[in-house]
Design a protein around this motif. Structure first.
Motif, PDB file in Angstrom:
ATOM      1  N   GLY A  29      41.650 -84.772 -69.642  1.00 52.63           N
ATOM      2  CA  GLY A  29      42.202 -85.742 -70.568  1.00 52.63           C
ATOM      3  C   GLY A  29      42.068 -87.177 -70.086  1.00 52.63           C
ATOM      4  N   ILE A  30      41.825 -87.346 -68.784  1.00 52.18           N
ATOM      5  CA  ILE A  30      41.634 -88.686 -68.232  1.00 52.18           C
ATOM      6  C   ILE A  30      40.205 -88.832 -67.713  1.00 52.18           C
ATOM      7  CG2 ILE A  30      42.349 -90.318 -66.447  1.00 52.18           C
ATOM      8  CD1 ILE A  30      45.167 -89.069 -66.632  1.00 52.18           C
ATOM      9  N   ASP A  31      39.843 -87.973 -66.763  1.00 54.30           N
ATOM     10  CA  ASP A  31      38.490 -88.008 -66.213  1.00 54.30           C
ATOM     11  C   ASP A  31      37.524 -87.371 -67.206  1.00 54.30           C
ATOM     12  OD1 ASP A  31      39.425 -89.210 -63.848  1.00 54.30           O
ATOM     13  OD2 ASP A  31      39.975 -87.251 -63.047  1.00 54.30           O
ATOM     14  N   LYS A  32      36.250 -87.705 -67.082  1.00 57.02           N
ATOM     15  CA  LYS A  32      35.254 -87.318 -68.089  1.00 57.02           C
ATOM     16  C   LYS A  32      34.024 -86.690 -67.438  1.00 57.02           C
ATOM     17  CE  LYS A  32      37.310 -89.975 -71.338  1.00 57.02           C
ATOM     18  NZ  LYS A  32      38.348 -89.344 -72.040  1.00 57.02           N
ATOM     19  N   PRO A  33      33.324 -85.843 -68.202  1.00 59.76           N
ATOM     20  CA  PRO A  33      32.010 -85.391 -67.728  1.00 59.76           C
ATOM     21  C   PRO A  33      31.100 -86.598 -67.513  1.00 59.76           C
ATOM     22  CG  PRO A  33      32.706 -84.084 -69.597  1.00 59.76           C
ATOM     23  CD  PRO A  33      33.672 -85.229 -69.476  1.00 59.76           C
ATOM     24  N   LYS A  34      30.252 -86.542 -66.515  1.00 60.08           N
ATOM     25  CA  LYS A  34      29.376 -87.672 -66.203  1.00 60.08           C
ATOM     26  C   LYS A  34      28.077 -87.569 -67.003  1.00 60.08           C
ATOM     27  CE  LYS A  34      27.472 -90.283 -62.384  1.00 60.08           C
ATOM     28  NZ  LYS A  34      28.345 -91.427 -62.513  1.00 60.08           N
ATOM     29  N   PHE A  35      27.807 -88.623 -67.754  1.00 63.02           N
ATOM     30  CA  PHE A  35      26.534 -88.729 -68.458  1.00 63.02           C
ATOM     31  C   PHE A  35      25.539 -89.392 -67.527  1.00 63.02           C
ATOM     32  CE2 PHE A  35      29.400 -88.376 -72.043  1.00 63.02           C
ATOM     33  CZ  PHE A  35      28.698 -87.519 -72.876  1.00 63.02           C
ATOM     34  N   ILE A  36      24.460 -88.709 -67.260  1.00 62.04           N
ATOM     35  CA  ILE A  36      23.340 -89.292 -66.519  1.00 62.04           C
ATOM     36  C   ILE A  36      22.225 -89.363 -67.553  1.00 62.04           C
ATOM     37  CG2 ILE A  36      21.783 -89.057 -64.557  1.00 62.04           C
ATOM     38  CD1 ILE A  36      23.897 -87.135 -63.353  1.00 62.04           C
ATOM     39  N   GLY A  37      21.910 -90.528 -68.024  1.00 61.62           N
ATOM     40  CA  GLY A  37      20.993 -90.650 -69.147  1.00 61.62           C
ATOM     41  C   GLY A  37      21.753 -90.472 -70.447  1.00 61.62           C
TER      42      GLY A  37
END
Length: 128
Positions: free
Chosen positions: A79-87
């Motif tokens: 709910g706070i931290d997010k999956p990391k988008f690389i590209g």
């Protein structure tokens, strides 16, 4: 000598290696290729949007998937931290070489006990 890899055959099975040294269930919902895409929320309602939403909400942090520590506390907080988008699009999966039948049929070798945590990404750019 032990060897593994992929040519026209593959020597890996979906899923991570559990704490006790055994392979996770390759048919588990966590043993799949996860895909996140920027701006997925703006897509029209569809099976694709449903899949992207599922993968975003179930991003496998515990399996090693990259994530953004928004609150900088070093712990993934849902709910706070997010999956990391690389590209613009990021895929993640985990595979292992613990299945003897699979490794034997690839190169004739016994398993090495390897776990692969793989991140693949792409950019959506126009050519000029």
């Amino acid at each position: 000598i032990r060897v593994n890899g992929a040519t026209y055959r593959y020597g890996l099975t979906p899923g991570k290696i559990l704490v006790d040294g055994t392979a996770d269930d390759p048919l588990s919902t966590q043993s799949k290729i996860f895909k996140i895409k920027k701006d997925w929320q703006t897509l029209p309602e569809s099976n694709l949007k449903d899949r992207l939403e599922y993968d975003y909400n179930h991003w496998p942090i515990d399996a090693g998937a990259p994530w953004d520590d928004v609150n900088k506390d070093g712990v993934f907080t849902k709910g706070i931290d997010k999956p990391k988008f690389i590209g613009d699009e990021t895929l993640f999966y985990v595979a292992n070489d613990l299945d003897t039948a699979t490794t034997q049929s690839t190169y004739g070798s016994h398993p090495m006990g390897l776990e692969f945590q793989t991140t693949v990404f792409g950019f959506n750019r126009e050519r000029k």
